[in-house]
Motif scaffolding. Structure first.
Motif, PDB file in Angstrom:
ATOM      1  N   ALA A 128       1.309   2.381  -4.523  1.00 23.67           N
ATOM      2  CA  ALA A 128       0.476   1.496  -3.708  1.00 23.67           C
ATOM      3  C   ALA A 128       0.379   1.997  -2.272  1.00 23.67           C
ATOM      4  O   ALA A 128      -0.683   1.931  -1.647  1.00 23.67           O
ATOM      5  CB  ALA A 128       1.045   0.075  -3.740  1.00 23.67           C
ATOM      6  N   ALA A 129       1.479   2.518  -1.748  1.00 19.89           N
ATOM      7  CA  ALA A 129       1.488   3.021  -0.373  1.00 19.89           C
ATOM      8  C   ALA A 129       0.540   4.201  -0.198  1.00 19.89           C
ATOM      9  O   ALA A 129      -0.021   4.397   0.890  1.00 19.89           O
ATOM     10  CB  ALA A 129       2.907   3.430   0.025  1.00 19.89           C
ATOM     11  N   GLN A 130       0.353   4.970  -1.246  1.00 16.49           N
ATOM     12  CA  GLN A 130      -0.511   6.146  -1.157  1.00 16.49           C
ATOM     13  C   GLN A 130      -1.987   5.792  -1.039  1.00 16.49           C
ATOM     14  O   GLN A 130      -2.816   6.664  -0.794  1.00 16.49           O
ATOM     15  CB  GLN A 130      -0.283   7.043  -2.375  1.00 16.49           C
ATOM     16  N   ASN A 131      -2.318   4.511  -1.186  1.00 16.40           N
ATOM     17  CA  ASN A 131      -3.713   4.079  -1.121  1.00 16.40           C
ATOM     18  C   ASN A 131      -4.038   3.279   0.138  1.00 16.40           C
ATOM     19  O   ASN A 131      -5.057   2.593   0.193  1.00 16.40           O
ATOM     20  CB  ASN A 131      -4.048   3.244  -2.367  1.00 16.40           C
ATOM     21  N   VAL A 132      -3.173   3.359   1.148  1.00 15.05           N
ATOM     22  CA  VAL A 132      -3.451   2.680   2.414  1.00 15.05           C
ATOM     23  C   VAL A 132      -3.502   3.714   3.531  1.00 15.05           C
ATOM     24  O   VAL A 132      -3.046   4.844   3.384  1.00 15.05           O
ATOM     25  CB  VAL A 132      -2.378   1.608   2.729  1.00 15.05           C
TER      26      VAL A 132
ATOM     27  N   LEU B  33       5.225   5.777   3.276  1.00 13.87           N
ATOM     28  CA  LEU B  33       4.555   4.957   4.299  1.00 13.87           C
ATOM     29  C   LEU B  33       4.214   5.782   5.533  1.00 13.87           C
ATOM     30  O   LEU B  33       3.098   5.702   6.061  1.00 13.87           O
ATOM     31  CB  LEU B  33       5.453   3.788   4.691  1.00 13.87           C
ATOM     32  N   SER B  34       5.162   6.581   5.978  1.00 11.44           N
ATOM     33  CA  SER B  34       4.926   7.401   7.165  1.00 11.44           C
ATOM     34  C   SER B  34       3.756   8.362   6.966  1.00 11.44           C
ATOM     35  O   SER B  34       2.974   8.603   7.890  1.00 11.44           O
ATOM     36  CB  SER B  34       6.197   8.176   7.509  1.00 11.44           C
ATOM     37  N   ALA B  35       3.637   8.893   5.753  1.00  7.87           N
ATOM     38  CA  ALA B  35       2.575   9.860   5.460  1.00  7.87           C
ATOM     39  C   ALA B  35       1.181   9.262   5.563  1.00  7.87           C
ATOM     40  O   ALA B  35       0.199  10.002   5.678  1.00  7.87           O
ATOM     41  CB  ALA B  35       2.782  10.450   4.060  1.00  7.87           C
ATOM     42  N   ARG B  36       1.080   7.948   5.545  1.00  9.31           N
ATOM     43  CA  ARG B  36      -0.227   7.295   5.564  1.00  9.31           C
ATOM     44  C   ARG B  36      -0.635   6.816   6.961  1.00  9.31           C
ATOM     45  O   ARG B  36      -1.634   6.116   7.113  1.00  9.31           O
ATOM     46  CB  ARG B  36      -0.220   6.090   4.602  1.00  9.31           C
TER      47      ARG B  36
END
Length: 252
Positions: A158-162, A194-197
């Motif tokens: 999910a985090a990869q889509n924000v 999260l940081s990557a996004r």
């Protein structure tokens, strides 16, 4: 030297130098490195140090459970939170990590601020209900009770889509050599996701975390935009990080 004397010596060295190098201690005391490693293993088992390759580092007090951590360095967390809240811009999107310092950030946000907050912490999401102009996006998954956050494969996916302008990230350990660390492997992976996004990532670290380490690395120093801390700027660890090119945002 008796085992009890070695133990006291190691703890004194850790407090004074901020690290233990096993081969140096072995040479100093005229004993084998295996003996030093056994002593460090015993100390680590009691929660008195964090073993790393070649020796040991101070253990972070932030490995305690969530309820206990509420009473650890509350003034420092409030100072860090005030600086972090100032980075959140009207109309912006911020990824806000879980934990007690992140909760302090919520309370430091202006009541009328309009922005979007993405979080994997149900505690943070619930606290934001009182901010009428904040849109809340809650990432779900398996709840890691130590920090009251969602982790695991579903949460990482999910985090990869924000996407966000800013990520405010919590860690349990901040050390020039060990980097930014935390005590759980899945939580570390979630923090990286999260940081990557986000365009910029700032780490929230009250002074008791400075110079300590936990088991799992979250990010290297070149993976963040800066460190927000209330630690004394003349503290050796902070001076070393500054010399390494890490941006320090003082919260004194």
């Amino acid at each position: 030297m008796l085992a009890a004397e070695r133990r006291d010596h190691l703890l004194e060295l850790l407090a004074r130098e901020g690290k233990i190098v096993a081969k140096d201690v072995a040479a100093e005391l005229g004993i084998s490195e295996d003996s030093v490693r056994r002593d460090l293993r015993d100390l680590a088992g009691e929660g008195l140090c964090q073993r790393v390759y070649g020796g040991a580092l101070p253990v972070s007090p932030a490995v305690a459970d969530y309820r206990s951590r509420r009473s650890v360095a509350p003034e420092g967390k409030l100072k860090v939170a005030a600086v972090a809240a100032g980075l959140v811009r009207p109309g912006g999107t911020v990824i806000l990590d879980g934990g007690t310092t992140a909760l302090a950030v919520v309370h430091a946000l202006p009541q009328g601020l309009a922005c979007t907050v993405i979080t994997h912490s149900p505690t943070i999401a619930a606290a934001l209900i009182d901010h009428p102009r904040v849109e809340i996006f809650l990432i779900g998954g398996r709840v890691f009770k130590h920090s009251a956050v969602a982790c695991g494969a579903a949460a990482v996916e999910a985090a990869q889509n924000v996407s966000a302008d800013l990520c405010l990230l919590g860690v349990t350990g901040v050390h020039p050599d060990a980097g930014l660390t935390t005590g759980d492997a899945e939580e570390a992976a979630m923090k990286r996701a999260l940081s990557a996004r986000a365009a910029d990532t700032y780490v929230l670290a009250s002074s008791e975390k400075i110079g300590t380490a936990s088991r799992f690395r979250v990010l290297p120093w070149d993976g963040i935009s800066g460190l927000i801390t209330d630690a004394d700027p003349h503290q050796p660890v902070i001076e070393q990080l500054t010399a390494q090119g890490v941006e320090i945002l003082p919260a004194g």
